[in-house]
Design a protein around this motif. Structure first.
Motif, PDB file in Angstrom:
ATOM      1  N   ILE A 181       0.162   2.434   1.954  1.00  9.73           N
ATOM      2  CA  ILE A 181       0.010   1.544   3.106  1.00  9.73           C
ATOM      3  C   ILE A 181      -0.073   0.084   2.671  1.00  9.73           C
ATOM      4  O   ILE A 181       0.325  -0.814   3.418  1.00  9.73           O
ATOM      5  N   ASP A 182      -0.564  -0.163   1.461  1.00 15.13           N
ATOM      6  CA  ASP A 182      -0.666  -1.552   1.022  1.00 15.13           C
ATOM      7  C   ASP A 182       0.688  -2.131   0.619  1.00 15.13           C
ATOM      8  O   ASP A 182       0.799  -3.320   0.370  1.00 15.13           O
ATOM      9  N   ALA A 183       1.731  -1.286   0.596  1.00 14.94           N
ATOM     10  CA  ALA A 183       3.073  -1.772   0.263  1.00 14.94           C
ATOM     11  C   ALA A 183       3.931  -1.981   1.507  1.00 14.94           C
ATOM     12  O   ALA A 183       5.068  -2.421   1.418  1.00 14.94           O
ATOM     13  N   VAL A 184       3.358  -1.682   2.684  1.00 14.60           N
ATOM     14  CA  VAL A 184       4.084  -1.845   3.943  1.00 14.60           C
ATOM     15  C   VAL A 184       4.055  -3.326   4.337  1.00 14.60           C
ATOM     16  O   VAL A 184       3.099  -4.030   4.022  1.00 14.60           O
ATOM     17  N   VAL A 185       5.085  -3.796   5.034  1.00 11.10           N
ATOM     18  CA  VAL A 185       5.078  -5.172   5.539  1.00 11.10           C
ATOM     19  C   VAL A 185       3.921  -5.333   6.535  1.00 11.10           C
ATOM     20  O   VAL A 185       3.663  -4.449   7.353  1.00 11.10           O
ATOM     21  N   ALA A 186       3.222  -6.473   6.433  1.00 16.46           N
ATOM     22  CA  ALA A 186       1.958  -6.683   7.137  1.00 16.46           C
ATOM     23  C   ALA A 186       2.006  -6.329   8.625  1.00 16.46           C
ATOM     24  O   ALA A 186       1.069  -5.745   9.163  1.00 16.46           O
ATOM     25  N   VAL A 189       4.878 -10.565   4.964  1.00 16.94           N
ATOM     26  CA  VAL A 189       4.396 -10.395   3.596  1.00 16.94           C
ATOM     27  C   VAL A 189       3.953  -8.937   3.411  1.00 16.94           C
ATOM     28  O   VAL A 189       3.500  -8.304   4.358  1.00 16.94           O
ATOM     29  N   VAL A 190       4.063  -8.404   2.208  1.00 15.93           N
ATOM     30  CA  VAL A 190       3.561  -7.052   1.933  1.00 15.93           C
ATOM     31  C   VAL A 190       2.040  -7.027   2.153  1.00 15.93           C
ATOM     32  O   VAL A 190       1.332  -7.966   1.765  1.00 15.93           O
ATOM     33  N   ALA A 191       1.558  -5.948   2.793  1.00 15.76           N
ATOM     34  CA  ALA A 191       0.184  -5.892   3.288  1.00 15.76           C
ATOM     35  C   ALA A 191      -0.872  -6.293   2.253  1.00 15.76           C
ATOM     36  O   ALA A 191      -1.837  -6.990   2.576  1.00 15.76           O
ATOM     37  N   LEU A 250      -6.922 -10.646  10.388  1.00 14.98           N
ATOM     38  CA  LEU A 250      -8.098 -10.646   9.519  1.00 14.98           C
ATOM     39  C   LEU A 250      -7.746 -11.141   8.114  1.00 14.98           C
ATOM     40  O   LEU A 250      -8.473 -11.941   7.524  1.00 14.98           O
ATOM     41  N   GLY A 251      -6.615 -10.682   7.576  1.00 10.04           N
ATOM     42  CA  GLY A 251      -6.201 -11.151   6.254  1.00 10.04           C
ATOM     43  C   GLY A 251      -5.958 -12.652   6.242  1.00 10.04           C
ATOM     44  O   GLY A 251      -6.316 -13.346   5.283  1.00 10.04           O
ATOM     45  N   PHE A 254      -8.543  -7.396   0.622  1.00 10.61           N
ATOM     46  CA  PHE A 254      -7.844  -6.268   1.249  1.00 10.61           C
ATOM     47  C   PHE A 254      -8.348  -5.879   2.634  1.00 10.61           C
ATOM     48  O   PHE A 254      -7.907  -4.878   3.197  1.00 10.61           O
ATOM     49  N   GLY A 301      -5.011  -6.466  11.637  1.00 10.89           N
ATOM     50  CA  GLY A 301      -5.080  -6.520  10.172  1.00 10.89           C
ATOM     51  C   GLY A 301      -4.482  -7.811   9.635  1.00 10.89           C
ATOM     52  O   GLY A 301      -5.023  -8.422   8.713  1.00 10.89           O
ATOM     53  N   VAL A 302      -3.364  -8.231  10.212  1.00 12.04           N
ATOM     54  CA  VAL A 302      -2.743  -9.494   9.805  1.00 12.04           C
ATOM     55  C   VAL A 302      -3.685 -10.662  10.119  1.00 12.04           C
ATOM     56  O   VAL A 302      -3.902 -11.553   9.292  1.00 12.04           O
ATOM     57  N   ILE A 352       1.250  -2.384   9.414  1.00 12.64           N
ATOM     58  CA  ILE A 352       0.174  -1.591   8.808  1.00 12.64           C
ATOM     59  C   ILE A 352      -0.312  -0.531   9.786  1.00 12.64           C
ATOM     60  O   ILE A 352      -0.321   0.665   9.486  1.00 12.64           O
ATOM     61  N   GLY A 362      -7.768  -6.905   5.528  1.00 14.93           N
ATOM     62  CA  GLY A 362      -6.718  -6.804   6.547  1.00 14.93           C
ATOM     63  C   GLY A 362      -6.033  -5.444   6.508  1.00 14.93           C
ATOM     64  O   GLY A 362      -5.752  -4.841   7.553  1.00 14.93           O
ATOM     65  N   VAL A 363      -5.774  -4.948   5.307  1.00 14.11           N
ATOM     66  CA  VAL A 363      -5.171  -3.620   5.158  1.00 14.11           C
ATOM     67  C   VAL A 363      -6.129  -2.560   5.707  1.00 14.11           C
ATOM     68  O   VAL A 363      -5.738  -1.665   6.457  1.00 14.11           O
ATOM     69  N   ASP A 377       3.365 -12.388   8.646  1.00 17.14           N
ATOM     70  CA  ASP A 377       3.494 -10.997   9.075  1.00 17.14           C
ATOM     71  C   ASP A 377       4.630 -10.271   8.344  1.00 17.14           C
ATOM     72  O   ASP A 377       4.784  -9.071   8.483  1.00 17.14           O
TER      73      ASP A 377
END
Lengths: 337, 337
Positions: free
Chosen positions: B190-195, A193-195, A233-234, B228, A230-231, B198, B230-231, A191
């Motif tokens: 949003i893909d650069a945010v910590v998981a 890690v970058v998304a 699912l990833g 992607f 989202g976490v 999101i 999860g994002v 959780d």
């Protein structure tokens, strides 16, 4: 992140056992890695390990000073710093699951630089990951999933690893949360890690392996939790599990910290299969792990029997009844070691 | 992240228009924000804006120097640095969508410190977020979703905003990717945010608002993309859209950078409704946006007609035919402005 063992567990002067939950978890699952505990005056937690000072712990072989307690508020109390610096000066690395980074405390950073000690902040990834590829990898994988956060996914995975190892399987617990990383000595707090790299980090954690190797992956969150789906699912896509175990807490009515109702076990099974098929078309449930600790024994037994009957899967309490029926199912579906 | 306008667009000396895609996107959608372009000798891209040097751009009011081009490899070429420093010294902020951070280049960091210029790395979140709460918020939200990555979700959202604004709706494009942030002047990659954050970041981007306000949210990835999803799910839950538009590229067979087949439009509709209901039980599709740029006109028209008939939804090409039929559907379902 790789943490050197054995550990000296630092409990600080926490007011109760709950505040030292991380230390208790490590002792529950990795007693052999712990040479002892270090408690400051006034500490009300006790893991049962021998009380050792830093010199004695070092003599007993301790390589890493693990902060196994949290202060209310999550910050590192000023008066814990001296013990950390002393451990570094004695030659130990330091591992922490706190939100704040060890290197942001000047006295600790400077001591670590002087002594070339590693400062291991397990909530913060210390490496970058690739984006997930979604390609099938050799080796076998189990994931624990949940009807909510904090329903025992880590304990279920650790109990699975223990039972499988006892039967001769080549099984490896894969940590995805900060306490899990301290218990496993490696892993990634997924959780944090970058998304963009959630599934990539899960692929890195469970790489191509011997076809008889089993990765037992600690799940996170829930596909039905509005904060963390989202976490989840990833992690599901990256772990590409062959099998999964649903974890559940039967007395909870709403999901943790939100007002959404807790998900139904059947819905979690159906959704995990539907979404998991994207990276593993053969994914299937192999059991249900229920935390029955708040129920009387007869009610717990009745609940497990009813749950098993309703879903056609073994239903256990990992602590009270053990994981044997689930590993029996795994052996029937995937073969003995 | 808020970026001051107007912009001077920096194109460097890129070898072709594709390498200056960001600059072209800004000119396509925010021509009024651009005082001009700055090109180095040998540059083969041309957005059609007046060529201005830094002094002239400053005189024309430029507040931010936007790096609208990428070097092959994604790093900032040494010989671009002098222009960036000159812009800072003339009083401009600098915005970049590159992976590397502006402040990691010493000459740029020092110039920014001297002149109190903001260095805006739009790929990197400049603030922290809370975890998502999943609570319904007032105001209306549309999300563009996709059968894959890079199928026109940003353009569809911008075209929706333009058509809705022209009809008198209070519509606001909400950027979730780096180019979108440069086009909108604000937003979050949003893909650069910590998981863990999101859905919380998506909630922050589309907060409680006037009941007649429409947030038009740029989608990311695809629920069916193994890298992607999860994002995409966290964004769906956080944005809690009332309505969504499915974006599709009809000539693609496999998903971008993986070997998975591209998702079917019907599956994307079904899955978006199923998963989106967690935070907005009333979510519904209002149209399909197809990028038909590679098809002859008659084939494109036939495809749009067949797509509309198959799904019972308006099907458009945002560039070729415009978004009017989708906004008609929105007006029929949610009312006129």
């Amino acid at each position: 992140m790789d943490i050197r063992t054995p550990y000296l567990l630092f409990l600080g002067d926490v007011p109760d056992a709950l505040a030292a939950k991380t230390a208790y978890g490590i002792v529950d699952w990795r007693r052999d890695w712990c040479v002892g505990q270090l408690r400051l005056p006034g500490c009300r937690a006790d893991t049962g390990l021998p009380d050792l000072d830093i010199a004695a712990a070092r003599q007993a072989g301790a390589e890493t000073f693990v902060i196994g307690a949290v202060n209310p508020g999550g910050v590192l109390p000023e008066h814990w710093i001296a013990s950390i610096v002393e451990a570094i000066e004695a030659g130990m690395d330091v591992a922490s699951g706190l939100h704040m980074r060890l290197r942001d405390i000047e006295a600790i950073r400077k001591a670590a630089e002087r002594h070339q000690a590693a400062l291991l902040d397990v909530r913060h990834a210390d490496r970058s990951f690739s984006v997930g590829k979604g390609v099938r990898r050799s080796g076998r994988r189990i994931l624990t999933v949940g009807t909510d956060c904090a329903v025992g996914k880590k304990y279920a995975a650790l109990a699975l690893e223990r039972e499988m190892t006892a039967r001769g399987y080549d099984a490896e617990f894969c940590a995805t949360g900060q306490t899990g990383v301290l218990i496993a000595g490696r892993g990634v707090a997924i959780d944090a890690v970058v998304a963009d790299f959630i599934s990539g980090a899960a692929e890195w954690l469970t790489p191509e392996a011997d076809p008889r190797h089993w990765f037992v992956v600690e799940g996170q969150g829930s596909l039905f939790h509005p904060s963390f789906a989202g976490v989840s699912l990833g992690l599901l896509h990256g772990a590409q599990p062959d099998a999964f175990v649903v974890c559940h807490e039967p007395t909870r009515r709403t999901m943790r910290n939100v007002s959404h109702p807790i998900a139904a076990i059947g819905d979690v099974i159906e959704e995990t299969v539907r979404l998991g098929r994207l990276t593993n078309p053969d994914i299937r449930p192999i059991g249900i792990a229920v935390n029955t600790s708040t129920l009387p024994a007869d009610a717990a037994d009745a609940l497990l029997a009813a749950t098993a009957a309703e879903h056609g899967l073994p239903a256990v309490d990992p602590i009270r009844t053990g994981m044997a029926p689930i590993v029996d199912r795994l052996a029937a579906l995937f073969g003995t070691p």
